[in-house]
Design a protein around this motif. Structure first.
Motif, PDB file in Angstrom:
ATOM      1  N   SER A 273      39.723  44.273  47.181  1.00 52.65           N
ATOM      2  CA  SER A 273      40.193  42.898  47.359  1.00 52.65           C
ATOM      3  C   SER A 273      39.059  41.898  47.557  1.00 52.65           C
TER       4      SER A 273
ATOM      5  N   ALA B 118      54.806  49.110  43.599  1.00 51.86           N
ATOM      6  CA  ALA B 118      55.046  47.888  42.836  1.00 51.86           C
ATOM      7  C   ALA B 118      56.420  47.886  42.178  1.00 51.86           C
TER       8      ALA B 118
ATOM      9  N   HIS C 236      54.445  31.930  33.586  1.00 51.53           N
ATOM     10  CA  HIS C 236      53.326  32.771  33.168  1.00 51.53           C
ATOM     11  C   HIS C 236      52.001  32.303  33.760  1.00 51.53           C
TER      12      HIS C 236
ATOM     13  N   GLY D 194      45.030  42.588  45.824  1.00 52.26           N
ATOM     14  CA  GLY D 194      44.967  42.028  47.160  1.00 52.26           C
ATOM     15  C   GLY D 194      44.066  40.818  47.245  1.00 52.26           C
ATOM     16  N   GLY D 195      43.933  40.105  46.127  1.00 55.87           N
ATOM     17  CA  GLY D 195      43.214  38.838  46.186  1.00 55.87           C
ATOM     18  C   GLY D 195      41.797  38.868  45.651  1.00 55.87           C
ATOM     19  N   ALA D 196      41.496  39.783  44.749  1.00 59.24           N
ATOM     20  CA  ALA D 196      40.181  39.748  44.096  1.00 59.24           C
ATOM     21  C   ALA D 196      40.093  38.493  43.228  1.00 59.24           C
TER      22      ALA D 196
ATOM     23  N   ARG E 117      54.497  37.783  38.221  1.00 58.11           N
ATOM     24  CA  ARG E 117      53.260  38.200  38.878  1.00 58.11           C
ATOM     25  C   ARG E 117      53.247  39.691  39.192  1.00 58.11           C
TER      26      ARG E 117
ATOM     27  N   GLU F 177      45.380  39.319  40.857  1.00 55.71           N
ATOM     28  CA  GLU F 177      45.157  38.932  42.250  1.00 55.71           C
ATOM     29  C   GLU F 177      46.185  39.622  43.156  1.00 55.71           C
ATOM     30  N   PHE F 178      47.414  39.703  42.696  1.00 54.08           N
ATOM     31  CA  PHE F 178      48.459  40.330  43.504  1.00 54.08           C
ATOM     32  C   PHE F 178      48.152  41.809  43.720  1.00 54.08           C
ATOM     33  N   TYR F 179      47.876  42.503  42.658  1.00 55.21           N
ATOM     34  CA  TYR F 179      47.695  43.956  42.761  1.00 55.21           C
ATOM     35  C   TYR F 179      46.390  44.338  43.454  1.00 55.21           C
TER      36      TYR F 179
ATOM     37  N   GLU G 160      49.454  35.812  33.309  1.00 57.57           N
ATOM     38  CA  GLU G 160      50.095  36.842  34.136  1.00 57.57           C
ATOM     39  C   GLU G 160      50.402  36.333  35.539  1.00 57.57           C
ATOM     40  N   CYS G 161      50.388  35.044  35.693  1.00 54.18           N
ATOM     41  CA  CYS G 161      50.764  34.412  36.973  1.00 54.18           C
ATOM     42  C   CYS G 161      50.063  35.057  38.170  1.00 54.18           C
ATOM     43  N   GLY G 162      48.829  35.450  37.943  1.00 50.80           N
ATOM     44  CA  GLY G 162      48.075  35.991  39.069  1.00 50.80           C
ATOM     45  C   GLY G 162      48.349  37.444  39.385  1.00 50.80           C
ATOM     46  N   ALA G 163      48.846  38.200  38.422  1.00 49.01           N
ATOM     47  CA  ALA G 163      49.116  39.622  38.686  1.00 49.01           C
ATOM     48  C   ALA G 163      47.867  40.384  39.153  1.00 49.01           C
TER      49      ALA G 163
ATOM     50  N   ARG H 276      35.081  37.450  54.528  1.00 54.40           N
ATOM     51  CA  ARG H 276      36.305  37.021  53.853  1.00 54.40           C
ATOM     52  C   ARG H 276      37.400  36.604  54.843  1.00 54.40           C
TER      53      ARG H 276
END
Lengths: 333, 333, 333, 333
Positions: free
Chosen positions: B72, B229, C128, B97-99, A228, B93-95, B88-91, D228
């Motif tokens: 986000s 990161a 993934h 902040g949850g978009a 991730r 979302e991670f970067y 990408e296992c939620g990359a 949110r």
């Protein structure tokens, strides 16, 4: 002549050779044979079952380790000068989802059990304050001091008493082991360490660090978080190859010894100027601005480290001539 | 004989040689001469001012690009089969902040302007719904199709009309350019692309991708996010060296042409079996389970891709013999 | 005459009276006597041990519930029309640190076990892809349909088979129970529900919802997350008072029955126009634009719900006269 | 007799009455007439254009304000004893996506321009360190001290010089204004404050605080973040009603004056025991453990505040009899 940082050092030939040997098609990500052998190789070195993940920076190793132990509403206890606090642009906060770092003091960036205990005890046990969940220490520290196995064990015991995980930032773990002459096991899991960021890049590697979990179950979610975070590189075998080359024949120790010896040579040139004991590959000297300028005029590059202090870092590949010249120049100040 | 993925390919000799040439001490992180030359090198290639950052994975490039354009509480429009959504296992979302990722459909993982417009129009303009802030397309797509410059421009215009940024995941950008014979500029910034993840690893590199911003101001905060990161590698010159070696003499295009040609050879062995037109280096074939088993029995490795479909990916280093044998085997099914 | 939303309804007199009774100094946050009695009150109602936390919105209840079950690299399965997906501006993503929502389809925003299973099965079990960790259903749904205890149990079993937690968004839980005439226990924990957002605000409350955990250990970290989110109100007793007033004498059921009956009256005015069965307090009617305009001209306010469809929501305090007039107007279209 | 906290106080009758008056159907969320009038009401009070949002806790107000000014890779400068650091369980980190709090010292939780400047100057301007983007001060402070308009202006100038936003946590803003006798404008935007958490709950409200932006454009994204975060309550008019009732006839000032006067009465009972000057409604006294026990034996409740120190907080509704008895008891120690 660079004494800025061991990050400026070159990659050692054994690592370059290993990259060449690894250069053929294999399964992507960490499905290749080299990556698959890492658990075993590190388990052998540490004499216990280890889950080993390659990552491409120490910052990633540290942040992933902490995220495995600390939830977003919790906190990490570390020294105010710890790399995770001062030099990672908030990576622990990013990976943990906003956990807090609680900052302890201590000479030479060393945390002591009493300071840890005092800091933990200062937190009210209610929902209004983030509760510490882990401790992170750096060995060797950011000021080149080492924790002995006993010192780590004392911190490990203090952490366990409070149910805190223990992480060691070992960007210069090799230098610490080389100085102490102890076993890697004694300095880590036998002393209560749960996760180790085992650094190879400063020590002759190119782009691979090892994140080790001595409680292998912590690795499970970490594998997802690594992906991730974009740290599951698609050609992972080139990272595994670097780590294996460094473990082979204890190259990691040999390189660290070379860097440490170079630091000792500088230290012995002006023992009265040392701001801290030299226990790894960093030398902090008290010099005036004028003296610093004179060293620079001779072609030596290094960082100023606060007023009246400079930092010299030696590397596995430090040239003898450069060293001798710098040692002489320091002695002659 | 591996047709799993271009990630399984080896590193091309020019890149290995460049790593060797880069192997001497230099400034850490991205302060070295090679890293400093990237902006210029990519600006030359694209004929406009480009801010270029190396990162060590396409996932990191994609996620950093999106984080530069999306807050986000906002959303990214992409295809449901996009790598950023599915692999990408939620990359993102991670970067970010949850978009949120808003998923469009379309044959062969291709987004079209009407679909984009429909999806954007489905969002109520109030605070109860995340508002789209960017579009991400993959070129070549996850199914090996290419967007032409005109197709990208149509999406670019639709995006601009709504004030959305446009990101291109170019993990196989080289393959797309090689197929189209267009200029990199026409396929990107001239068509409205704001940020490009320019892939090199699948195409003969080892561990370096380029994240390019055609609106250089977007790079500013990204430099902090990259550090945060754990993607600001301490020996960055070894990443820069890879990118520069691939740009040199248009090696990136040459390698992509080789991979594309290999895919065409496979495609021409059984045109009636193609699930999608072959426009890059991926071949999706309709085969029965029994046929797939027979290919595997002959020593060919590949992924099943849903019932009755397999995916074959060719690489820059595909051996001619392997290819010929696979082409024959497919033709003989 | 407002048929926009049950959020537009007034606060029922018993709740206002309870606020008055609560109006004296007491311990702050949730240390007061009323807050302390919530676990007991809800445990009594549900016939099992419940951890009950007040929060001031359904969005907060939902997001906290999901954060208790889902890590940031995981996913929640829900319907594409679920409130958590379509109307909370990404609150689940915010509270979980960027988990993904996986969207199922189904008539009237109802999830079925087969759809749930198919969606879960579509995820490759590798790093993934984000792996589902919870299911969220809304009862009554966003289209006013109810899940029976058996239907919930079937989803609960499907969830448990895959190790997924089960959350119920019960913004209109009271309306569902009122329609079904079942016990709250049968519709929740006995059917596998782990956490319930039990709505009171739409049903006559002012600013308090209950977040219930049937696995009380999930409440532990949630208490910290509630504080961290700014939802541990400093005068919590005024929220607890609202909930207790609604539980007292089953006022929550009485109010829901009134709202449901009002919806039935509207439904029976034009059964042939119903877009969905009316099982709670929402009525979706097929009307032309012209017909909608005529209703509005008569003074009725409501939302358009896609082309040719309008939504009418009835409340606990719906005036009989308004209702009669609207029913007549619909019948007369 | 409670001297624990002004959060323990009751709700003042004017606010209760306003809730009763607001109790009829109206548009949900913040679409009602009362919510719509907030911008105007606060703009009148502050003599400038203000964007005003209700939220249901001071923690939410603070965290949303900071999220409007600080990105996740940046930092907030505040006092080590600030509520945002010590009592919000990491809310600022949650809302900003993991920004760092940089902690300053200073007597009585007061930040001074020199300390602010020193802290900001300690940050290297490179990507390895989170860069400060905002300053947050509390007025009145957590120790009951007030910043004068000139003191705020000095901090405001220091902040502006460095491009930092300025937030004021005004949980007890009313108490500060009451003490200073200054205009709200002079204490905020005229002194450089960009966002104010204007507290009403401790001062006689029930569940509504006002988040004010003096740079109204900061409110835009905040409206999404509020939703949110689950802080866009569905019956927002009951929050707006509280705020409007408190503004009406300057009730907020009247209540604050009452609380402040009560504190002065306690302070004058034992001026020699004061740990800090009493400038608002908090009294910190140096007493021995034995003395504290004697006060408690007389029925007075309060917090210990470190060894040898107790905290007494007075409220708008403090009973004169209780006060007199406590003042006498303190004098008699």
């Amino acid at each position: 002549m660079r004494f800025f940082s061991d990050n400026a050092a070159s990659v050692c030939p054994e690592v370059m050779a290993a990259l060449g040997r690894a250069n053929s098609p294999d399964t992507a990500y960490d499905g290749d044979a080299l990556s698959a052998s890492l658990d075993g190789a590190f388990s052998d070195l540490f004499g216990t079952q280890v889950a080993a993940l390659w990552v491409s920076s120490g910052t990633a190793a540290n942040a992933l380790a902490l995220a495995a132990m600390v939830q977003s509403h919790q906190a990490v206890i570390c020294h105010a000068d710890a790399h995770i606090q001062a030099d990672e642009c908030g990576a622990p906060e990013f990976y943990t989802g906003g956990a807090k770092l609680m900052l302890a003091s201590g000479v030479g960036a060393k945390l002591d059990p009493a300071g840890l205990e005092a800091l933990a005890a200062s937190v009210r046990n209610d929902v209004h304050q983030t509760q510490p969940a882990a401790v992170s220490i750096t060995n060797a520290t950011e000021y080149g001091l080492v924790y002995t196995p006993d010192e780590v064990a004392a911190i490990g015991e203090a952490a366990k008493r409070r149910g805190l995980g223990l992480h060691m930032d070992g960007a210069r773990f090799a230098n610490a082991v080389a100085t102490l002459g102890c076993s890697p096991a004694d300095l880590t899991w036998r002393a209560g360490v749960d996760a180790l960021s085992f650094g190879f890049i400063k020590n002759g590697g190119m782009s691979a660090e090892a994140l080790l979990f001595f409680r292998p179950e912590l690795a499970q979610a970490t594998r997802y978080r690594r992906k991730r975070a974009g740290h599951l590189l698609s050609k992972g075998r080139y990272l595994a190859a670097q780590l294996l080359a460094m473990l082979d024949g204890d190259l990691w120790l040999e390189n660290a010894r070379a860097a440490n010896a170079a630091a000792q040579k500088l230290a012995s040139a002006a023992p009265q100027r040392l701001a801290y004991p030299v226990e790894a590959n960093e030398v902090f000297l008290n010099v005036t601005e004028d003296e610093a300028a004179r060293l620079r005029a001779l072609g030596f590059d290094f960082y100023d480290w606060g007023p009246g202090e400079i930092r010299l870092v030696t590397s596995w590949d430090q040239q003898g001539d450069d060293l001798d010249r710098l040692a002489s120049a320091i002695a002659a100040l």
